[in-house]
Scaffold this motif. Structure first.
Motif, PDB file in Angstrom:
ATOM      1  N   UNK A   1       0.860  -1.175   0.000  1.00  0.00           N
ATOM      2  CA  UNK A   1       0.000   0.000   0.000  1.00  0.00           C
ATOM      3  C   UNK A   1       0.894   1.222   0.000  1.00  0.00           C
ATOM      4  N   UNK A   2       0.776   2.042  -1.036  1.00  0.00           N
ATOM      5  CA  UNK A   2       1.589   3.243  -1.141  1.00  0.00           C
ATOM      6  C   UNK A   2       0.672   4.449  -1.076  1.00  0.00           C
ATOM      7  N   UNK A   3       0.862   5.252  -0.050  1.00  0.00           N
ATOM      8  CA  UNK A   3       0.044   6.446   0.130  1.00  0.00           C
ATOM      9  C   UNK A   3       0.987   7.612   0.378  1.00  0.00           C
TER      10      UNK A   3
ATOM     11  N   UNK B   1     -13.969  -5.295   8.853  1.00  0.00           N
ATOM     12  CA  UNK B   1     -12.951  -5.566   7.847  1.00  0.00           C
ATOM     13  C   UNK B   1     -13.381  -5.117   6.447  1.00  0.00           C
ATOM     14  N   UNK B   2     -14.650  -5.265   6.128  1.00  0.00           N
ATOM     15  CA  UNK B   2     -15.108  -4.857   4.794  1.00  0.00           C
ATOM     16  C   UNK B   2     -14.940  -3.341   4.610  1.00  0.00           C
ATOM     17  N   UNK B   3     -15.100  -2.580   5.674  1.00  0.00           N
ATOM     18  CA  UNK B   3     -14.900  -1.130   5.590  1.00  0.00           C
ATOM     19  C   UNK B   3     -13.423  -0.790   5.446  1.00  0.00           C
ATOM     20  N   UNK B   4     -12.573  -1.528   6.142  1.00  0.00           N
ATOM     21  CA  UNK B   4     -11.127  -1.322   6.012  1.00  0.00           C
ATOM     22  C   UNK B   4     -10.703  -1.641   4.585  1.00  0.00           C
ATOM     23  N   UNK B   5     -11.255  -2.690   4.010  1.00  0.00           N
ATOM     24  CA  UNK B   5     -10.953  -3.053   2.623  1.00  0.00           C
ATOM     25  C   UNK B   5     -11.353  -1.937   1.668  1.00  0.00           C
ATOM     26  N   UNK B   6     -12.513  -1.346   1.885  1.00  0.00           N
ATOM     27  CA  UNK B   6     -12.968  -0.226   1.040  1.00  0.00           C
ATOM     28  C   UNK B   6     -11.988   0.935   1.118  1.00  0.00           C
TER      29      UNK B   6
ATOM     30  N   UNK C   1      -8.782   0.980   2.106  1.00  0.00           N
ATOM     31  CA  UNK C   1      -7.451   0.677   1.582  1.00  0.00           C
ATOM     32  C   UNK C   1      -7.473   0.241   0.117  1.00  0.00           C
ATOM     33  N   UNK C   2      -8.677  -0.021  -0.388  1.00  0.00           N
ATOM     34  CA  UNK C   2      -8.841  -0.478  -1.771  1.00  0.00           C
ATOM     35  C   UNK C   2      -8.042  -1.753  -2.039  1.00  0.00           C
ATOM     36  N   UNK C   3      -8.266  -2.753  -1.202  1.00  0.00           N
ATOM     37  CA  UNK C   3      -7.607  -4.046  -1.374  1.00  0.00           C
ATOM     38  C   UNK C   3      -8.661  -5.156  -1.384  1.00  0.00           C
ATOM     39  N   UNK C   4      -8.269  -6.289  -1.912  1.00  0.00           N
ATOM     40  CA  UNK C   4      -9.154  -7.439  -1.957  1.00  0.00           C
ATOM     41  C   UNK C   4      -9.160  -8.210  -0.647  1.00  0.00           C
ATOM     42  N   UNK C   5      -9.987  -9.225  -0.615  1.00  0.00           N
ATOM     43  CA  UNK C   5     -10.156 -10.014   0.601  1.00  0.00           C
ATOM     44  C   UNK C   5      -8.867 -10.731   1.004  1.00  0.00           C
ATOM     45  N   UNK C   6      -8.186 -11.363   0.057  1.00  0.00           N
ATOM     46  CA  UNK C   6      -6.959 -12.092   0.384  1.00  0.00           C
ATOM     47  C   UNK C   6      -5.874 -11.156   0.895  1.00  0.00           C
TER      48      UNK C   6
ATOM     49  N   UNK D   1      -6.129   3.126  14.895  1.00  0.00           N
ATOM     50  CA  UNK D   1      -5.149   2.109  14.534  1.00  0.00           C
ATOM     51  C   UNK D   1      -4.949   2.049  13.019  1.00  0.00           C
ATOM     52  N   UNK D   2      -6.026   2.227  12.264  1.00  0.00           N
ATOM     53  CA  UNK D   2      -5.908   2.243  10.812  1.00  0.00           C
ATOM     54  C   UNK D   2      -5.095   3.444  10.344  1.00  0.00           C
ATOM     55  N   UNK D   3      -5.339   4.605  10.929  1.00  0.00           N
ATOM     56  CA  UNK D   3      -4.578   5.811  10.572  1.00  0.00           C
ATOM     57  C   UNK D   3      -3.101   5.612  10.884  1.00  0.00           C
ATOM     58  N   UNK D   4      -2.792   5.056  12.051  1.00  0.00           N
ATOM     59  CA  UNK D   4      -1.377   4.783  12.401  1.00  0.00           C
ATOM     60  C   UNK D   4      -0.733   3.835  11.397  1.00  0.00           C
ATOM     61  N   UNK D   5      -1.476   2.819  10.997  1.00  0.00           N
ATOM     62  CA  UNK D   5      -0.956   1.858  10.019  1.00  0.00           C
ATOM     63  C   UNK D   5      -0.656   2.562   8.686  1.00  0.00           C
ATOM     64  N   UNK D   6      -1.583   3.388   8.242  1.00  0.00           N
ATOM     65  CA  UNK D   6      -1.416   4.095   6.967  1.00  0.00           C
ATOM     66  C   UNK D   6      -0.212   5.048   7.040  1.00  0.00           C
ATOM     67  N   UNK D   7      -0.074   5.750   8.148  1.00  0.00           N
ATOM     68  CA  UNK D   7       1.036   6.681   8.292  1.00  0.00           C
ATOM     69  C   UNK D   7       2.382   5.965   8.312  1.00  0.00           C
ATOM     70  N   UNK D   8       2.420   4.746   8.822  1.00  0.00           N
ATOM     71  CA  UNK D   8       3.675   3.975   8.865  1.00  0.00           C
ATOM     72  C   UNK D   8       4.061   3.468   7.493  1.00  0.00           C
TER      73      UNK D   8
END
Length: 70
Positions: free
Chosen positions: A3-5, A26-31, A33-38, A62-69
């Motif tokens: 994931x490149x942001x 998880x389905x919202x996190x997928x939306x 991050x624009x990633x598939x289920x796997x 936690x999602x924001x921290x992950x994206x920033x890392x």
């Protein structure tokens, strides 16, 4: 596939996240991050999360921290 942001997108991401609840399924996190289920099941190992009733949940912070890392 990673994931490149870029920096400007992080601010956009915060605006997008305003439309979501504080605790994400998880389905919202997928939306977001624009990633598939796997790919999501690979990523979830890197994000603090919890399970309840067979579902995975991630807090927005936690999602924001992950994206920033990344």
């Amino acid at each position: 596939m990673s994931i490149t942001i870029i920096k400007g997108e992080i601010d956009d991401m915060r605006i997008i996240l305003d439309n979501y609840p504080e605790v994400l399924e998880l389905k919202e996190v997928r939306e977001i991050l624009r990633v598939g289920k796997n790919k999501m099941y690979t990523i979830i190992k890197e994000i603090p999360h919890f399970r309840y009733d067979r579902k995975y949940y991630v807090t927005k912070q936690d999602l924001i921290r992950y994206i920033e890392q990344k």
